[in-house]
Design an enzyme around this catalytic site. Sequence first.
Site, PDB file in Angstrom:
ATOM      1  N   CYS A 242      11.183  23.805  99.589  1.00  0.00           N
ATOM      2  CA  CYS A 242      12.337  24.310 100.339  1.00  0.00           C
ATOM      3  C   CYS A 242      13.302  23.167 100.597  1.00  0.00           C
ATOM      4  CB  CYS A 242      11.888  24.980 101.631  1.00  0.00           C
ATOM      5  SG  CYS A 242      10.951  23.883 102.659  1.00  0.00           S
TER       6      CYS A 242
HETATM    7  C1  UN1 Z   1       8.325  23.396 101.940  1.00  0.00           C
HETATM    8  O1  UN1 Z   1       8.709  23.295 100.782  1.00  0.00           O
HETATM    9  O2  UN1 Z   1       8.189  24.530 102.482  1.00  0.00           O
HETATM   10  O3  UN1 Z   1       9.487  17.660 103.349  1.00  0.00           O
HETATM   11  C2  UN1 Z   1       7.953  22.240 102.812  1.00  0.00           C
HETATM   12  C3  UN1 Z   1       8.882  18.023 102.336  1.00  0.00           C
HETATM   13  C4  UN1 Z   1       7.443  18.465 102.497  1.00  0.00           C
HETATM   14  C5  UN1 Z   1       7.359  19.862 102.975  1.00  0.00           C
HETATM   15  C6  UN1 Z   1       8.147  20.885 102.228  1.00  0.00           C
HETATM   16  N1  UN1 Z   1       6.797  17.555 103.406  1.00  0.00           N
HETATM   17  O4  UN1 Z   1       9.401  18.055 101.246  1.00  0.00           O
END
Ligand code: UN1
Length: 512
Positions: free
Chosen positions: A285
Amino acid sequence: MSRQIVSIVGGKDAQAASTYESINPARTGEVVARVGLADAETFAAACRTAKEAQREWAKVPAPVRGRVIASIGRLVEANTERLARLVTEEIGKPYAEALGEVREIVDTCDFFLGEGRRLYGQTVPSEMPDKNLFTFRNPIGVAAVVTAGNFPVAVPSWYLVPALLCGNAVVWKPAEYAAASAHALFRLFTAAGLPDGVLNVVFAGGADTFSGLERALGEGTVQKVGFTGSSEVGRKIGELTGRHLQSACLELGGKNPMVIMPDADLDLAVEGALFSGFGTAGQRCTSLGTVIVHESVHEAFVERFARAVGAARIGDPGQDVLAGPLLDHKFAERYEEYLTWIEPHHRVVTGATGRITKDNPRGGFDGGDGLYYHPVVVDGVRPGDRLFMEETFGPIVGVTAFSTMREALDLANLPGYGLSSSIYTTNPQHAFRFREGISAGMVSVNNSTSGAEAHLPFGGNGKSGNGSRQSGMWVLDQFTRWQAMNWDHSGRLQKAQMDVADIVPDLDFRLA
Ligand code: UN1
Protein backbone atom coordinates in the site's frame (compact mmCIF):
# COMPACT_ATOMS: atom_id res chain seq x y z
CA MET A 1 2.26 -31.38 -0.27
CA SER A 2 -0.78 -29.22 0.06
CA ARG A 3 -2.35 -28.48 3.43
CA GLN A 4 -6.02 -28.66 4.37
CA ILE A 5 -7.06 -25.82 6.62
CA VAL A 6 -10.31 -24.58 8.10
CA SER A 7 -11.45 -21.76 10.38
CA ILE A 8 -10.82 -22.15 14.12
CA VAL A 9 -13.43 -20.75 16.48
CA GLY A 10 -13.25 -21.21 20.24
CA GLY A 11 -10.29 -23.55 19.77
CA LYS A 12 -12.23 -25.91 17.49
CA ASP A 13 -12.27 -26.47 13.74
CA ALA A 14 -15.35 -24.83 12.22
CA GLN A 15 -17.57 -26.12 9.42
CA ALA A 16 -16.66 -25.10 5.88
CA ALA A 17 -19.29 -24.24 3.27
CA SER A 18 -16.93 -24.35 0.24
CA THR A 19 -13.28 -24.87 -0.66
CA TYR A 20 -10.74 -22.40 -2.01
CA GLU A 21 -7.33 -23.33 -3.39
CA SER A 22 -4.47 -21.08 -2.37
CA ILE A 23 -1.80 -21.44 -5.05
CA ASN A 24 1.89 -20.69 -5.35
CA PRO A 25 1.97 -17.69 -7.73
CA ALA A 26 5.52 -18.57 -8.84
CA ARG A 27 4.26 -22.01 -10.00
CA THR A 28 0.53 -21.67 -10.42
CA GLY A 29 0.03 -25.42 -10.81
CA GLU A 30 1.05 -25.90 -7.17
CA VAL A 31 -1.67 -25.77 -4.53
CA VAL A 32 -0.24 -24.52 -1.22
CA ALA A 33 -3.43 -25.10 0.77
CA ARG A 34 -7.03 -26.20 0.35
CA VAL A 35 -8.93 -23.73 2.44
CA GLY A 36 -12.39 -24.43 3.84
CA LEU A 37 -14.39 -21.22 3.57
CA ALA A 38 -16.98 -20.48 6.23
CA ASP A 39 -20.36 -18.78 5.76
CA ALA A 40 -21.72 -15.58 7.27
CA GLU A 41 -23.30 -17.38 10.22
CA THR A 42 -19.95 -18.92 11.20
CA PHE A 43 -18.42 -15.44 11.19
CA ALA A 44 -21.21 -14.10 13.40
CA ALA A 45 -20.93 -17.15 15.69
CA ALA A 46 -17.18 -16.55 16.03
CA CYS A 47 -17.93 -13.02 17.23
CA ARG A 48 -20.33 -14.41 19.86
CA THR A 49 -17.66 -16.88 21.01
CA ALA A 50 -15.10 -14.07 21.16
CA LYS A 51 -17.46 -11.96 23.24
CA GLU A 52 -17.76 -14.74 25.83
CA ALA A 53 -14.01 -15.34 25.96
CA GLN A 54 -13.20 -11.63 26.22
CA ARG A 55 -14.78 -11.27 29.69
CA GLU A 56 -12.18 -13.58 31.26
CA TRP A 57 -9.30 -12.35 29.14
CA ALA A 58 -9.90 -8.75 30.27
CA LYS A 59 -9.53 -9.93 33.88
CA VAL A 60 -6.01 -11.26 33.23
CA PRO A 61 -3.66 -8.52 34.52
CA ALA A 62 -2.15 -6.51 31.66
CA PRO A 63 1.47 -7.41 32.62
CA VAL A 64 0.50 -11.09 32.36
CA ARG A 65 -1.07 -10.46 28.95
CA GLY A 66 2.23 -8.75 28.11
CA ARG A 67 4.03 -12.00 28.95
CA VAL A 68 1.84 -13.81 26.43
CA ILE A 69 2.83 -11.22 23.82
CA ALA A 70 6.47 -11.84 24.78
CA SER A 71 5.96 -15.58 24.18
CA ILE A 72 4.33 -14.91 20.80
CA GLY A 73 7.41 -12.88 19.83
CA ARG A 74 9.73 -15.71 20.88
CA LEU A 75 7.70 -18.33 19.08
CA VAL A 76 7.61 -16.27 15.89
CA GLU A 77 11.35 -15.65 16.13
CA ALA A 78 12.08 -19.34 16.66
CA ASN A 79 9.96 -20.16 13.58
CA THR A 80 11.30 -17.32 11.42
CA GLU A 81 12.64 -19.35 8.49
CA ARG A 82 9.63 -21.67 8.28
CA LEU A 83 7.14 -18.85 8.38
CA ALA A 84 9.11 -16.76 5.88
CA ARG A 85 9.43 -19.72 3.51
CA LEU A 86 5.68 -20.27 3.68
CA VAL A 87 5.02 -16.60 2.89
CA THR A 88 7.36 -16.85 -0.10
CA GLU A 89 5.65 -20.03 -1.28
CA GLU A 90 2.14 -18.71 -0.91
CA ILE A 91 2.35 -15.11 -2.16
CA GLY A 92 5.68 -15.03 -4.03
CA LYS A 93 7.34 -12.44 -1.78
CA PRO A 94 11.14 -12.62 -2.19
CA TYR A 95 12.59 -14.58 0.72
CA ALA A 96 14.72 -11.68 2.04
CA GLU A 97 11.59 -9.52 2.22
CA ALA A 98 9.62 -12.35 3.80
CA LEU A 99 12.27 -12.56 6.52
CA GLY A 100 11.84 -8.80 7.03
CA GLU A 101 8.10 -9.27 7.26
CA VAL A 102 8.52 -11.87 10.02
CA ARG A 103 10.97 -9.52 11.77
CA GLU A 104 8.21 -6.88 11.78
CA ILE A 105 6.01 -9.19 13.90
CA VAL A 106 8.81 -9.73 16.41
CA ASP A 107 9.41 -5.95 16.56
CA THR A 108 5.72 -5.41 17.20
CA CYS A 109 5.73 -7.98 20.02
CA ASP A 110 8.89 -6.41 21.50
CA PHE A 111 7.16 -3.05 21.60
CA PHE A 112 3.90 -4.26 23.14
CA LEU A 113 5.20 -6.73 25.69
CA GLY A 114 6.38 -3.71 27.70
CA GLU A 115 3.08 -1.92 27.15
CA GLY A 116 1.56 -4.60 29.39
CA ARG A 117 3.40 -2.91 32.28
CA ARG A 118 2.38 0.58 31.16
CA LEU A 119 -1.07 0.98 29.61
CA TYR A 120 -0.88 4.23 31.51
CA GLY A 121 -3.88 6.11 32.76
CA GLN A 122 -3.53 9.46 34.48
CA THR A 123 -4.19 11.04 37.84
CA VAL A 124 -5.58 14.50 37.21
CA PRO A 125 -6.04 17.37 39.70
CA SER A 126 -9.63 18.20 40.59
CA GLU A 127 -11.05 21.73 40.74
CA MET A 128 -12.20 20.91 44.30
CA PRO A 129 -10.44 19.74 47.47
CA ASP A 130 -10.67 16.17 48.70
CA LYS A 131 -11.57 14.88 45.30
CA ASN A 132 -9.41 12.79 42.95
CA LEU A 133 -9.69 12.35 39.20
CA PHE A 134 -8.36 9.40 37.19
CA THR A 135 -8.38 8.07 33.66
CA PHE A 136 -8.31 4.40 32.70
CA ARG A 137 -7.87 2.64 29.38
CA ASN A 138 -10.58 0.00 29.07
CA PRO A 139 -10.55 -2.75 26.45
CA ILE A 140 -13.18 -2.18 23.78
CA GLY A 141 -14.46 -5.79 23.63
CA VAL A 142 -14.24 -7.72 20.38
CA ALA A 143 -12.27 -6.58 17.34
CA ALA A 144 -13.13 -8.03 13.93
CA VAL A 145 -9.98 -7.78 11.83
CA VAL A 146 -10.02 -8.20 8.05
CA THR A 147 -6.61 -8.18 6.38
CA ALA A 148 -5.07 -8.26 2.90
CA GLY A 149 -2.53 -10.86 1.82
CA ASN A 150 0.38 -8.72 0.55
CA PHE A 151 1.68 -8.63 4.13
CA PRO A 152 -0.03 -11.83 5.25
CA VAL A 153 1.57 -11.98 8.70
CA ALA A 154 3.15 -8.60 9.59
CA VAL A 155 0.16 -6.33 9.00
CA PRO A 156 -2.24 -8.68 10.86
CA SER A 157 0.15 -8.59 13.82
CA TRP A 158 -0.23 -4.79 13.93
CA TYR A 159 -3.88 -5.38 14.84
CA LEU A 160 -3.72 -8.66 16.73
CA VAL A 161 -0.85 -7.89 19.10
CA PRO A 162 -2.13 -4.57 20.53
CA ALA A 163 -5.77 -5.73 20.48
CA LEU A 164 -4.94 -8.78 22.60
CA LEU A 165 -2.54 -6.90 24.85
CA CYS A 166 -5.27 -4.39 25.66
CA GLY A 167 -7.60 -7.17 26.82
CA ASN A 168 -9.76 -7.62 23.72
CA ALA A 169 -10.77 -10.77 21.89
CA VAL A 170 -10.32 -10.96 18.12
CA VAL A 171 -12.03 -12.56 15.14
CA TRP A 172 -9.53 -12.44 12.30
CA LYS A 173 -10.50 -12.88 8.64
CA PRO A 174 -7.32 -13.15 6.55
CA ALA A 175 -7.13 -13.04 2.74
CA GLU A 176 -8.00 -16.43 1.24
CA TYR A 177 -5.00 -16.37 -1.11
CA ALA A 178 -2.70 -16.08 1.93
CA ALA A 179 -4.62 -18.46 4.19
CA ALA A 180 -1.81 -20.93 4.89
CA SER A 181 0.50 -18.16 6.13
CA ALA A 182 -2.33 -16.78 8.28
CA HIS A 183 -3.12 -20.22 9.68
CA ALA A 184 0.56 -20.70 10.63
CA LEU A 185 0.64 -17.33 12.39
CA PHE A 186 -2.60 -18.18 14.20
CA ARG A 187 -1.03 -21.39 15.50
CA LEU A 188 2.03 -19.52 16.77
CA PHE A 189 -0.24 -17.09 18.63
CA THR A 190 -2.26 -19.85 20.28
CA ALA A 191 0.89 -21.85 21.18
CA ALA A 192 1.78 -18.88 23.41
CA GLY A 193 -1.13 -19.88 25.66
CA LEU A 194 -4.02 -17.68 24.58
CA PRO A 195 -7.23 -19.19 26.03
CA ASP A 196 -9.64 -20.68 23.47
CA GLY A 197 -11.92 -18.11 21.87
CA VAL A 198 -9.71 -15.11 22.60
CA LEU A 199 -8.28 -15.28 19.08
CA ASN A 200 -10.36 -16.89 16.33
CA VAL A 201 -9.54 -17.22 12.66
CA VAL A 202 -12.31 -17.35 10.07
CA PHE A 203 -11.59 -18.03 6.40
CA ALA A 204 -14.44 -16.66 4.31
CA GLY A 205 -15.18 -14.88 1.06
CA GLY A 206 -15.74 -11.12 0.97
CA ALA A 207 -19.55 -11.20 0.72
CA ASP A 208 -19.96 -13.73 3.56
CA THR A 209 -17.57 -11.75 5.73
CA PHE A 210 -19.51 -8.56 5.11
CA SER A 211 -22.88 -10.06 5.97
CA GLY A 212 -21.41 -11.92 8.95
CA LEU A 213 -19.97 -8.64 10.17
CA GLU A 214 -23.29 -6.87 9.62
CA ARG A 215 -25.03 -9.53 11.71
CA ALA A 216 -22.41 -9.35 14.47
CA LEU A 217 -22.62 -5.56 14.66
CA GLY A 218 -26.40 -5.89 14.92
CA GLU A 219 -26.01 -8.41 17.75
CA GLY A 220 -23.61 -6.10 19.58
CA THR A 221 -20.74 -8.59 19.56
CA VAL A 222 -18.20 -6.39 17.70
CA GLN A 223 -16.91 -3.07 19.00
CA LYS A 224 -14.11 -2.37 16.53
CA VAL A 225 -13.41 -3.31 12.95
CA GLY A 226 -9.87 -3.29 11.61
CA PHE A 227 -9.59 -3.36 7.83
CA THR A 228 -6.60 -3.29 5.49
CA GLY A 229 -7.52 -3.32 1.81
CA SER A 230 -8.97 -1.21 -0.99
CA SER A 231 -10.48 2.25 -0.58
CA GLU A 232 -13.68 0.94 -2.21
CA VAL A 233 -14.27 -1.80 0.40
CA GLY A 234 -12.99 0.49 3.17
CA ARG A 235 -15.77 2.96 2.35
CA LYS A 236 -18.39 0.20 2.71
CA ILE A 237 -16.95 -0.95 6.04
CA GLY A 238 -16.83 2.64 7.27
CA GLU A 239 -20.52 3.07 6.34
CA LEU A 240 -21.50 -0.20 8.01
CA THR A 241 -19.69 0.50 11.26
CA GLY A 242 -20.98 4.09 11.29
CA ARG A 243 -24.57 2.84 11.11
CA HIS A 244 -23.89 0.80 14.25
CA LEU A 245 -22.15 3.72 15.99
CA GLN A 246 -18.88 1.82 15.91
CA SER A 247 -15.65 3.02 14.38
CA ALA A 248 -13.34 1.24 12.00
CA CYS A 249 -9.57 1.39 11.80
CA LEU A 250 -9.09 1.68 8.03
CA GLU A 251 -5.79 1.20 6.27
CA LEU A 252 -6.53 1.64 2.58
CA GLY A 253 -4.86 2.26 -0.75
CA GLY A 254 -2.30 4.83 -1.76
CA LYS A 255 -1.03 6.73 -4.79
CA ASN A 256 2.23 7.54 -3.12
CA PRO A 257 4.28 10.35 -4.69
CA MET A 258 8.04 10.78 -4.77
CA VAL A 259 9.23 14.33 -5.43
CA ILE A 260 12.77 14.76 -6.79
CA MET A 261 14.22 18.23 -6.35
CA PRO A 262 16.95 19.65 -8.62
CA ASP A 263 19.41 19.44 -5.70
CA ALA A 264 18.75 15.73 -5.08
CA ASP A 265 21.39 13.02 -5.20
CA LEU A 266 20.02 11.50 -8.40
CA ASP A 267 21.59 8.05 -8.03
CA LEU A 268 20.16 7.75 -4.53
CA ALA A 269 16.75 8.82 -5.86
CA VAL A 270 16.92 6.18 -8.62
CA GLU A 271 17.74 3.50 -6.05
CA GLY A 272 14.85 4.68 -3.88
CA ALA A 273 12.40 4.77 -6.79
CA LEU A 274 13.44 1.28 -7.90
CA PHE A 275 12.76 -0.26 -4.50
CA SER A 276 9.64 1.84 -3.80
CA GLY A 277 8.11 1.07 -7.18
CA PHE A 278 9.14 -2.47 -7.92
CA GLY A 279 10.13 -4.07 -4.61
CA THR A 280 7.33 -6.47 -3.56
CA ALA A 281 6.37 -6.20 -7.29
CA GLY A 282 4.80 -2.82 -6.42
CA GLN A 283 2.25 -4.52 -4.20
CA ARG A 284 2.58 -2.57 -0.98
CA CYS A 285 0.00 0.00 0.00
CA THR A 286 3.07 2.19 0.44
CA SER A 287 4.51 1.43 -3.03
CA LEU A 288 5.50 4.33 -5.24
CA GLY A 289 2.74 5.62 -7.55
CA THR A 290 4.17 8.64 -9.36
CA VAL A 291 7.62 10.19 -9.51
CA ILE A 292 7.29 13.98 -9.67
CA VAL A 293 10.68 15.15 -10.87
CA HIS A 294 12.01 18.66 -11.42
CA GLU A 295 12.12 19.56 -15.12
CA SER A 296 15.86 20.32 -14.95
CA VAL A 297 16.70 16.72 -13.98
CA HIS A 298 13.70 14.98 -15.57
CA GLU A 299 15.50 13.59 -18.58
CA ALA A 300 18.57 12.44 -16.62
CA PHE A 301 16.37 10.78 -14.01
CA VAL A 302 14.17 8.93 -16.51
CA GLU A 303 17.19 7.66 -18.39
CA ARG A 304 18.89 6.34 -15.22
CA PHE A 305 15.65 4.96 -13.77
CA ALA A 306 14.85 3.03 -16.96
CA ARG A 307 18.39 1.62 -16.94
CA ALA A 308 18.10 0.52 -13.29
CA VAL A 309 14.73 -1.14 -13.91
CA GLY A 310 16.16 -2.91 -16.95
CA ALA A 311 19.02 -4.31 -14.85
CA ALA A 312 16.83 -5.42 -11.93
CA ARG A 313 16.29 -9.15 -11.37
CA ILE A 314 12.73 -10.45 -11.57
CA GLY A 315 12.23 -14.14 -10.96
CA ASP A 316 12.08 -17.00 -8.47
CA PRO A 317 11.27 -15.38 -5.10
CA GLY A 318 13.43 -18.00 -3.37
CA GLN A 319 16.45 -16.38 -5.05
CA ASP A 320 18.08 -12.98 -4.66
CA VAL A 321 15.61 -10.98 -6.80
CA LEU A 322 14.08 -7.51 -6.63
CA ALA A 323 10.62 -8.92 -7.28
CA GLY A 324 8.83 -12.20 -7.73
CA PRO A 325 5.37 -12.84 -9.19
CA LEU A 326 2.12 -11.04 -8.44
CA LEU A 327 0.22 -12.28 -5.38
CA ASP A 328 -2.50 -14.27 -7.08
CA HIS A 329 -4.58 -14.60 -10.27
CA LYS A 330 -7.01 -11.90 -9.12
CA PHE A 331 -4.17 -9.40 -8.75
CA ALA A 332 -2.66 -10.36 -12.12
CA GLU A 333 -6.01 -9.78 -13.84
CA ARG A 334 -6.48 -6.42 -12.17
CA TYR A 335 -2.92 -5.41 -13.04
CA GLU A 336 -3.53 -6.24 -16.71
CA GLU A 337 -6.43 -3.81 -16.59
CA TYR A 338 -4.15 -1.05 -15.25
CA LEU A 339 -1.91 -1.59 -18.27
CA THR A 340 -4.85 -0.62 -20.52
CA TRP A 341 -4.76 2.81 -18.86
CA ILE A 342 -1.54 3.62 -20.77
CA GLU A 343 -2.56 6.29 -23.29
CA PRO A 344 -1.06 7.54 -26.59
CA HIS A 345 0.46 10.63 -24.91
CA HIS A 346 2.38 8.38 -22.49
CA ARG A 347 5.87 7.03 -23.14
CA VAL A 348 6.78 3.60 -21.80
CA VAL A 349 10.53 3.89 -21.19
CA THR A 350 11.17 0.33 -20.02
CA GLY A 351 10.41 -1.75 -23.13
CA ALA A 352 8.13 -4.76 -22.89
CA THR A 353 4.93 -4.73 -20.82
CA GLY A 354 2.54 -7.45 -19.67
CA ARG A 355 3.05 -10.99 -18.52
CA ILE A 356 6.50 -12.54 -18.89
CA THR A 357 6.09 -15.57 -21.16
CA LYS A 358 8.03 -17.52 -23.78
CA ASP A 359 6.76 -15.05 -26.40
CA ASN A 360 7.36 -12.05 -24.17
CA PRO A 361 10.46 -12.97 -22.15
CA ARG A 362 12.59 -10.78 -19.91
CA GLY A 363 16.11 -11.55 -21.10
CA GLY A 364 16.50 -15.29 -20.65
CA PHE A 365 13.57 -15.57 -18.21
CA ASP A 366 10.23 -16.82 -19.61
CA GLY A 367 8.32 -16.91 -16.30
CA GLY A 368 7.26 -20.57 -16.59
CA ASP A 369 3.71 -20.82 -15.30
CA GLY A 370 4.29 -18.08 -12.70
CA LEU A 371 2.40 -14.78 -12.52
CA TYR A 372 5.45 -12.73 -13.49
CA TYR A 373 5.08 -9.30 -15.10
CA HIS A 374 7.44 -6.86 -16.76
CA PRO A 375 8.14 -3.79 -14.59
CA VAL A 376 6.85 -0.68 -16.35
CA VAL A 377 7.82 2.99 -16.12
CA VAL A 378 5.47 5.38 -17.90
CA ASP A 379 6.74 8.90 -18.52
CA GLY A 380 4.41 11.81 -19.27
CA VAL A 381 1.50 10.98 -16.97
CA ARG A 382 -0.58 14.02 -16.09
CA PRO A 383 -3.53 15.14 -13.96
CA GLY A 384 -6.74 13.53 -15.13
CA ASP A 385 -5.07 10.36 -16.47
CA ARG A 386 -6.26 7.24 -14.66
CA LEU A 387 -2.61 6.24 -14.29
CA PHE A 388 -1.98 9.51 -12.46
CA MET A 389 -5.14 9.59 -10.34
CA GLU A 390 -5.74 5.99 -9.21
CA GLU A 391 -3.87 3.34 -7.28
CA THR A 392 -2.28 0.75 -9.59
CA PHE A 393 -1.31 -2.12 -7.29
CA GLY A 394 1.55 -3.84 -9.14
CA PRO A 395 4.79 -3.09 -11.00
CA ILE A 396 3.97 0.18 -12.78
CA VAL A 397 5.25 3.67 -11.95
CA GLY A 398 4.32 6.98 -13.59
CA VAL A 399 6.65 9.93 -14.07
CA THR A 400 5.77 13.60 -14.47
CA ALA A 401 7.75 16.85 -14.36
CA PHE A 402 7.30 20.07 -12.33
CA SER A 403 8.89 23.50 -12.14
CA THR A 404 8.04 24.96 -8.68
CA MET A 405 7.66 23.42 -5.21
CA ARG A 406 4.02 24.63 -5.12
CA GLU A 407 3.34 22.75 -8.36
CA ALA A 408 5.09 19.62 -7.03
CA LEU A 409 2.90 19.65 -3.92
CA ASP A 410 -0.29 20.22 -5.93
CA LEU A 411 0.60 17.28 -8.18
CA ALA A 412 1.48 15.09 -5.20
CA ASN A 413 -1.81 15.82 -3.41
CA LEU A 414 -4.12 15.81 -6.44
CA PRO A 415 -5.10 12.11 -6.51
CA GLY A 416 -6.65 12.55 -3.05
CA TYR A 417 -5.01 9.63 -1.28
CA GLY A 418 -2.61 10.40 1.56
CA LEU A 419 -0.76 7.37 2.86
CA SER A 420 2.94 7.69 2.19
CA SER A 421 5.20 10.11 0.33
CA SER A 422 8.84 10.85 -0.29
CA ILE A 423 11.11 13.73 -1.25
CA TYR A 424 14.70 13.56 -2.45
CA THR A 425 16.58 16.76 -1.69
CA THR A 426 19.76 18.02 -0.04
CA ASN A 427 18.05 21.21 1.14
CA PRO A 428 16.44 21.03 4.61
CA GLN A 429 14.05 23.85 3.71
CA HIS A 430 12.63 21.79 0.84
CA ALA A 431 12.21 18.80 3.15
CA PHE A 432 10.24 20.79 5.73
CA ARG A 433 8.14 22.67 3.12
CA PHE A 434 7.23 19.30 1.66
CA ARG A 435 6.34 17.84 5.06
CA GLU A 436 4.05 20.78 5.78
CA GLY A 437 2.31 20.73 2.42
CA ILE A 438 1.90 17.04 1.71
CA SER A 439 -1.42 15.40 2.61
CA ALA A 440 0.20 12.06 3.52
CA GLY A 441 0.29 10.47 6.96
CA MET A 442 3.89 9.39 6.34
CA VAL A 443 6.79 11.33 4.82
CA SER A 444 10.21 10.01 3.84
CA VAL A 445 13.20 12.24 3.16
CA ASN A 446 15.82 10.64 0.90
CA ASN A 447 14.19 7.27 1.41
CA SER A 448 11.67 4.91 -0.15
CA THR A 449 7.91 5.57 0.14
CA SER A 450 7.66 2.06 1.62
CA GLY A 451 9.36 0.47 4.60
CA ALA A 452 7.85 2.25 7.59
CA GLU A 453 9.24 1.11 10.94
CA ALA A 454 6.89 -0.83 13.21
CA HIS A 455 6.74 1.68 16.07
CA LEU A 456 5.80 4.91 14.29
CA PRO A 457 2.17 5.83 13.59
CA PHE A 458 1.11 4.10 10.36
CA GLY A 459 -1.91 5.36 8.50
CA GLY A 460 -3.27 7.77 5.98
CA ASN A 461 -5.65 10.56 5.10
CA GLY A 462 -8.15 11.13 2.31
CA LYS A 463 -8.83 7.99 0.30
CA SER A 464 -6.11 6.16 2.27
CA GLY A 465 -8.10 5.91 5.48
CA ASN A 466 -10.27 7.62 8.06
CA GLY A 467 -7.47 9.11 10.12
CA SER A 468 -6.90 6.02 12.25
CA ARG A 469 -3.30 5.16 13.07
CA GLN A 470 -1.75 1.78 13.73
CA SER A 471 1.50 0.84 15.46
CA GLY A 472 3.40 2.21 18.41
CA MET A 473 1.56 3.86 21.27
CA TRP A 474 -0.88 5.49 18.84
CA VAL A 475 -2.75 2.26 18.10
CA LEU A 476 -3.74 1.99 21.78
CA ASP A 477 -6.48 4.51 21.05
CA GLN A 478 -7.97 2.02 18.57
CA PHE A 479 -8.18 -0.84 21.02
CA THR A 480 -9.04 0.91 24.27
CA ARG A 481 -11.62 3.48 25.31
CA TRP A 482 -10.83 6.11 27.87
CA GLN A 483 -12.85 6.02 31.06
CA ALA A 484 -12.84 9.04 33.38
CA MET A 485 -13.40 8.50 37.11
CA ASN A 486 -13.84 10.99 39.90
CA TRP A 487 -13.77 10.10 43.61
CA ASP A 488 -14.94 12.63 46.18
CA HIS A 489 -13.74 11.83 49.70
CA SER A 490 -14.81 15.14 51.29
CA GLY A 491 -17.93 13.61 52.83
CA ARG A 492 -20.19 16.26 51.26
CA LEU A 493 -21.64 16.89 47.80
CA GLN A 494 -19.28 19.26 45.97
CA LYS A 495 -20.81 20.47 42.73
CA ALA A 496 -18.47 20.82 39.78
CA GLN A 497 -18.31 24.33 38.25
CA MET A 498 -20.35 25.68 41.21
CA ASP A 499 -18.61 24.86 44.49
CA VAL A 500 -15.24 25.98 43.20
CA ALA A 501 -12.99 28.36 45.16
CA ASP A 502 -12.42 31.66 43.41
CA ILE A 503 -9.19 33.69 43.69
CA VAL A 504 -9.91 37.25 42.68
CA PRO A 505 -7.19 38.97 40.64
CA ASP A 506 -6.64 42.74 40.31
CA LEU A 507 -6.86 42.87 36.52
CA ASP A 508 -6.48 46.66 36.51
CA PHE A 509 -2.95 46.37 37.83
CA ARG A 510 -0.28 47.88 35.52
CA LEU A 511 3.47 48.32 35.96
CA ALA A 512 4.41 51.95 36.70
C1 UN1 B 1 0.92 -2.60 3.45
O1 UN1 B 1 1.30 -2.73 2.29
O2 UN1 B 1 -0.30 -2.78 3.75
O3 UN1 B 1 5.78 0.44 5.28
C2 UN1 B 1 1.80 -2.27 4.60
C3 UN1 B 1 5.81 -0.60 4.62
C4 UN1 B 1 5.53 -1.91 5.34
C5 UN1 B 1 4.08 -2.13 5.51
C6 UN1 B 1 3.23 -2.01 4.29
N1 UN1 B 1 6.21 -1.86 6.61
O4 UN1 B 1 6.04 -0.62 3.43
